[in-house]
Enzyme design. Sequence first.
Site, short mmCIF file in Angstrom:
data_model
loop_
_atom_site.label_atom_id
_atom_site.label_comp_id
_atom_site.label_asym_id
_atom_site.label_seq_id
_atom_site.Cartn_x
_atom_site.Cartn_y
_atom_site.Cartn_z
N ASP A 103 39.56 37.58 44.44
CA ASP A 103 38.80 36.63 43.64
C ASP A 103 39.13 36.69 42.14
O ASP A 103 38.35 36.21 41.32
CB ASP A 103 37.30 36.83 43.86
N GLU A 104 40.29 37.22 41.81
CA GLU A 104 40.68 37.28 40.40
C GLU A 104 42.18 37.08 40.26
O GLU A 104 42.95 37.51 41.12
CB GLU A 104 40.34 38.64 39.79
#
Length: 188
Positions: free
Chosen positions: A53-54
């Site tokens: 998620d990054e």
Amino acid sequence: YGVETGMAVFEAKKLCPPAELVPPRMATYLRVSAQIVDILNQFSPLVEPFSVDEAFVELTGCEKLFGEGAEAARCIKERILRETGIRCSIGVGPNKLLAKMAAEMEKPDGLTILTQDDVPKRLWPLPVIRLFGVGPRISRHLKRMGIRTIGDLAQADPALLKRRFGIIGQVLHQSARGIDPSPVDPRS
């Protein structure tokens, strides 16, 4: 209740006994993550996924296409929301460290800009554990040395930090000053 992202389940349940646990849907997370990386690749060829998620995106040289950092970040946020239904937080900074720190400052759905000039005013007052790269163990050791804030770490003797922690002491000292020479590397 004090439950935080990345906290162990047993710790979260201790802090919030009525919490309901939802089983993860990793296939869905990975599919959406790949979709978001595809969107980011349309803004820059330099995209470094950091986790599911990054990601880091180097936008230097893309200003004529998408505008300066904040303007490009708004475009990215809009595209991700429109195409995936996911709201995201984006940090804009002159290096990966400050971009990561900025993204953590305003969640969910934030857009935060951190410049090198912002470091003393906005980062130094924060607890040292909020510095990217400082976990609970290093934080405890730093506190025993009287280092409680990011500013304390920035002002600490670099030689002392190197003796105590080795190369990581030097890295943490530089990080506390907002310095991160690592480039965005799509191969990472």
